[in-house]
Design an enzyme around this catalytic site. Structure first.
Site, short mmCIF file in Angstrom:
data_model
loop_
_atom_site.label_atom_id
_atom_site.label_comp_id
_atom_site.label_asym_id
_atom_site.label_seq_id
_atom_site.Cartn_x
_atom_site.Cartn_y
_atom_site.Cartn_z
N GLU A 89 24.23 35.97 51.48
CA GLU A 89 23.71 37.50 50.42
C GLU A 89 22.27 37.13 50.10
O GLU A 89 21.50 38.40 50.27
CB GLU A 89 24.92 37.79 49.53
N GLY B 248 34.30 31.37 48.74
CA GLY B 248 33.93 32.89 47.47
C GLY B 248 34.95 33.47 47.08
O GLY B 248 35.58 32.93 45.70
N GLY B 249 36.04 34.12 47.72
CA GLY B 249 37.10 34.92 47.30
C GLY B 249 37.93 33.84 46.47
O GLY B 249 38.23 34.44 46.03
N GLY C 203 33.81 36.69 53.54
CA GLY C 203 34.33 37.60 52.61
C GLY C 203 34.94 38.97 54.08
O GLY C 203 35.31 40.19 53.22
N ASN D 273 32.16 29.98 44.70
CA ASN D 273 31.31 30.71 44.43
C ASN D 273 30.95 32.05 43.83
O ASN D 273 32.15 32.45 44.91
CB ASN D 273 30.11 30.74 45.39
N TRP D 274 31.21 32.73 42.69
CA TRP D 274 32.09 33.21 41.91
C TRP D 274 30.70 34.49 42.92
O TRP D 274 31.59 36.08 41.88
CB TRP D 274 32.11 33.27 40.43
N LYS D 275 30.10 34.44 42.84
CA LYS D 275 29.04 35.34 43.45
C LYS D 275 29.11 36.31 41.99
O LYS D 275 28.67 35.76 41.08
CB LYS D 275 29.46 36.05 43.96
N GLU E 106 27.91 28.82 56.78
CA GLU E 106 28.41 29.46 56.20
C GLU E 106 28.27 30.24 57.86
O GLU E 106 27.52 31.80 57.31
CB GLU E 106 28.65 30.24 55.12
N SER F 233 35.49 32.14 54.30
CA SER F 233 36.67 33.13 54.13
C SER F 233 38.00 31.47 54.22
O SER F 233 39.10 31.82 55.61
CB SER F 233 37.46 33.93 55.23
N HIS G 21 21.50 31.56 49.56
CA HIS G 21 23.43 32.33 50.83
C HIS G 21 22.39 33.08 51.82
O HIS G 21 21.65 33.79 50.64
CB HIS G 21 23.88 32.56 49.65
C1 PEP Z 1 30.49 32.31 50.15
O1 PEP Z 1 30.12 33.53 49.88
O2 PEP Z 1 30.24 31.76 50.48
C2 PEP Z 1 31.70 32.44 50.96
C3 PEP Z 1 32.52 31.68 51.34
O3 PEP Z 1 32.62 33.60 50.66
P1 PEP Z 1 34.11 33.88 51.06
O4 PEP Z 1 35.23 32.84 50.64
O5 PEP Z 1 34.76 34.71 50.29
O6 PEP Z 1 34.66 34.50 52.83
#
Ligand code: PEP
Length: 259
Positions: free
Chosen positions: A98, A235-236, A174, A9-11, A168, A214, A96
């Site tokens: 966010e 994500g990251g 993040g 998930n690049w956001k 999540e 994370s 999500h």
């Molecule tokens: C996400 O946004 O779905 C996520 C899991 O982000 P991160 O891996 O950066 O915590």
């Protein structure tokens, strides 16, 4: 047998050029790698077309990060399920945290989006998860149950086969602070039990439940080896081709038997 799915998930990151660079680099990293996991890449809307072209002929699937629940109409700036299909999207992330937190997506909106996506033949990655205050307040299971029940209400067992749940915990997204493997396992087992109560043991045993929050190369093996953890939403650590490839390579080759 459950499908393992590792999704990026690049956001709101990467333009069209950066998307191309990533896909070339990732395909290079994955050359000759045998994995049982399905890999899904979810770039921003503007890069879906480019990503689709570059992923043609590869085993990697394309996903979007959001959709609108209406078919079409006066919804400036929004993207419909049919539009995503026309760009070659296979998956779409729905609900999500966010989106829930910054864009006011309620359980009701999330449920409408799930139905719309499934009716357009898109596979859904449904995100659920509790905040830190909810975990500290001892209501994690209550929150997960509410989110899962609201999003899955009225779905058939057949529709569930096109849905993946991503657990999540918001406090892990993040922040660099992942859930422990045991916390993830407990939440996943609870989600599976909740789905079993709605759609039966058979359907819930086959449901892919990803962990997100994370995930990185250093913790992926341990998280992904939990019996009810069937992949990751990343994500990251999915923004760099080498770290995302390392996470994909951490996915167990053998899929644990559903219990
Ligand atoms: C996400 O946004 O779905 C996520 C899991 O982000 P991160 O891996 O950066 O915590």
């Amino acid at each position: 047998m459950r499908k393992q799915i590792i999704a990026a998930n690049w956001k709101m990151n990467k333009d069209v050029n950066e998307t191309s660079e990533f896909i070339y680099a990732f395909q290079n990293e994955m050359k000759g790698v045998v994995t049982a996991a399905e890999v899904v890449i979810c770039p921003p809307f503007i890069a879906l077309d480019t990503a689709f072209e570059l992923l043609q002929g590869s085993p990697f699937k394309l996903g979007a990060q959001n959709l609108h629940f209406e078919e079409d109409g006066a919804f400036t700036g929004e993207i419909s399920a049919r539009m995503l299909k026309s760009l070659g999207a296979h998956y779409v992330i729905v609900g999500h945290s966010e989106r829930r937190q910054y864009f006011g997506e309620t359980d009701e909106i999330v449920a409408k989006k799930v139905k719309k996506a499934l009716s357009a033949d898109l596979k859904v990655i449904l995100c659920v998860g509790e905040s830190l205050a909810e975990r500290d307040g001892g209501v994690t299971e209550k929150v997960l149950e509410r989110q899962v029940k609201a999003a899955l209400a009225g779905l058939t067992e057949q529709q569930l086969a096109s849905l993946v749940i991503a657990y999540e915990p918001i406090w892990a997204i993040g922040t660099g602070r992942n859930a422990t493997p045991q916390q993830a396992q407990d939440a996943h087992a609870f989600i599976r039990k909740t789905v079993a109560g709605m759609l039966g043991e058979h359907a819930s045993a086959a449901l892919t439940i990803q962990y997100g929050g994370s995930v990185k190369p250093e913790n992926a093996v341990e998280l992904l080896s939990q019996p009810d953890v069937d992949g990751a939403l990343v994500g990251g650590a999915s923004l760099k081709a080498d770290s995302f490839a390392k996470i994909v390579k951490s996915s167990p080759k053998e899929i644990p038997t559903a219990h």
